[in-house]
Write an enzyme that holds these catalytic residues in place. Structure first.
Site, short mmCIF file in Angstrom:
data_model
loop_
_atom_site.label_atom_id
_atom_site.label_comp_id
_atom_site.label_asym_id
_atom_site.label_seq_id
_atom_site.Cartn_x
_atom_site.Cartn_y
_atom_site.Cartn_z
N GLU A 53 38.36 30.65 48.37
CA GLU A 53 37.07 31.00 48.98
C GLU A 53 37.06 30.53 50.43
OE1 GLU A 53 34.22 29.28 46.34
OE2 GLU A 53 34.35 30.93 44.93
N THR A 223 38.14 52.04 52.00
CA THR A 223 38.98 51.59 50.91
C THR A 223 40.39 51.50 51.49
OG1 THR A 223 39.51 53.84 50.23
CG2 THR A 223 37.62 52.79 49.15
C1 LIG Z 1 35.91 55.96 47.27
C2 LIG Z 1 34.74 55.71 48.15
C3 LIG Z 1 34.03 54.50 48.10
C4 LIG Z 1 34.18 53.49 47.00
O1 LIG Z 1 35.37 52.91 46.84
P1 LIG Z 1 35.65 52.06 45.50
O2 LIG Z 1 36.87 51.28 45.87
O3 LIG Z 1 35.83 53.04 44.41
O4 LIG Z 1 34.47 51.17 45.27
C5 LIG Z 1 33.04 54.29 49.04
N1 LIG Z 1 32.75 55.21 49.96
C6 LIG Z 1 33.39 56.39 50.02
C7 LIG Z 1 33.02 57.37 51.08
C8 LIG Z 1 34.39 56.69 49.10
O5 LIG Z 1 34.99 57.88 49.14
#
Ligand SMILES: *Cc1c(COP(=O)(O)O)cnc(C)c1O
Length: 415
Positions: A53, A223
């Site tokens: 953390e 991501t």
């Molecule tokens: C895939 C996606 C997310 C979410 O990502 P996760 O890792 O599945 O939580 C957020 N915003 C957009 C525009 C996405 O395409």
């Protein structure tokens, strides 16, 4: 994986089956990709055992010398890759990254202005079933009914009317270039913060194949596992003014201990994305998407906005076939896509009227333009013959043959 195979055959067996599925079938889900062996190796390490953390060199636990090195590398490489001032590599996912930015910027009840889910937005952009739509007041802009492009005039009207605290650009199912500069000028006009969520297009952004939002945003989230081809995870970038608030909002605001094994894998993936051949890869993603779009159009299919500028396209199937039926038929032909709502959707989201097709994963396994044309033709054939089991099986055999010629991973990896 000998220890796993011996100790837990049930889990091991399912993992091997998933390996087979990825090797043998064609993955066209626009948000998926295949990581390199190096990224995979970094993830499956002793770093998962470590509590860390805090931030590198400012931790709440001892023994962090080595995870400080890996997290420091991930952070430095993220900054170099995106050209941003602040970067936090700890968000466990894209959704966590967005939640942290909202926490940093908004009070409960403040207004978020994001793209409508059925027009290509993401759940975390203010959907009522997501915390972003429960804790904050969500207002949504849309794409233009005729063109399928984001309606910037309507966006500005809504911004002037609702005075949002934050305007979110970025999408999960939008095939065109996003005008981040235009978003920023509207945000500035109404005194809003601009966050770009580039979860899908991050690979294109870091290679200059899509304009970067970084100069036009207080925050950029992404991501790391879609076009960026890293481990499953999130990343937040912030300008100088917001960097501190960003870090506090991740920890202790929304998360506890960071996933240091995944962060090490992010470092490896960012290192890969900094290399010149990653740009070549992203150029191929776009060339393959163009080839598929042109083939589908020539076969009489309707694409939202008439085509694509990026790695994905949305096929609007209209009245004749639902997205669910198309997804099922393609699945029986060893092609994985996802059903998707289309602008002005008339069916329920569980059925939907479109499918979303993306080229990042197939490009990683080495398929080129010639194969893209072939795949698009198989897609067209499978949707047309969706009630003909023999036809679907025949397509599936050809798909599996092609996949065999383009293995994702060496077979020895599961031995
Ligand atoms: C895939 C996606 C997310 C979410 O990502 P996760 O890792 O599945 O939580 C957020 N915003 C957009 C525009 C996405 O395409």
């Amino acid at each position: 994986m000998k220890a796993l195979a011996a100790q837990d055959p049930a889990v091991y067996g399912a993992i091997v089956s998933e390996f087979r599925r990825q090797q043998d079938e064609l993955e066209l889900i626009a948000s998926e990709n295949y990581v390199s062996e190096a990224v995979m190796q970094a993830m499956g390490t002793w770093l998962t055992n470590k509590y860390a953390e805090g931030l590198p060199r400012r931790r709440y636990y001892g023994g962090c010398d080595f995870v400080d090195i890996t997290e420091g590398l991930a952070r430095d490489r993220a900054k170099q890759l995106f050209g941003c001032v602040g970067a936090n590599v700890q968000p466990h996912s894209g959704a966590q990254a967005n939640a942290a930015v909202y926490l940093a910027v908004c009070q409960p009840g403040d207004t978020i202005l994001g793209l409508d889910l059925t027009h290509g937005g993401h759940l975390t952009h203010g959907s009522p079933v997501n915390s972003s739509g429960m804790l904050y007041k969500a207002v949504h802009y849309t794409v233009h009914g005729e063109t399928g492009y984001i309606d910037m005039d309507r966006l500005r009207e809504l911004a002037l009317e609702h005075r949002p605290r934050i305007i979110v650009s970025g999408a999960s199912a939008y095939p065109r270039i996003i005008d981040f500069e235009g978003f920023r000028s509207i945000a500035d006009e109404v005194g809003a913060i601009h966050m770009a969520d580039i979860a899908h297009i991050a690979g294109m952004v870091v290679t200059g194949l899509h304009p970067s939002p970084v100069p036009h945003c207080q925050f950029v989230t992404t991501t790391t596992h879609k076009t960026l081809r890293g481990p499953r995870g999130g990343l937040i970038m912030a300008d100088r003014q917001w960097a501190k608030a960003m870090n506090k909002a991740v920890f202790p605001g929304t998360q506890g201990g960071p996933l240091e094994h995944v962060i090490a894998a992010k470092a490896v993936a960012f290192g890969e994305a900094l290399r010149p051949d990653f740009k070549t890869y992203c150029e191929k993603i776009l060339a393959n998407a163009q080839a598929m779009a042109e083939t589908l159009l020539s076969r009489g299919f309707d694409l939202v906005s008439g085509g694509t500028d990026n790695h994905l396209m949305l096929v609007d199937l209209g009245e004749t076939c639902s997205g669910k039926d198309a997804e099922d038929a393609l699945g029986r032909a060893a092609i994985t896509v996802n059903k998707n709502t289309v602008p002005g959707e008339k069916r329920s989201p569980f059925v939907a009227s479109g499918i979303r097709i993306g080229t990042p994963a197939m490009t990683t396994r080495g398929l080129g333009v010639e194969e893209s044309v072939q795949v698009a033709n198989w897609i067209a054939d499978a949707i047309t013959s969706r009630d003909d089991e023999d036809a679907l099986e025949a397509i599936g055999r050809q798909v599996r043959d092609m996949c065999k010629q383009f293995p994702v991973y060496p077979e020895e990896l599961v031995d």
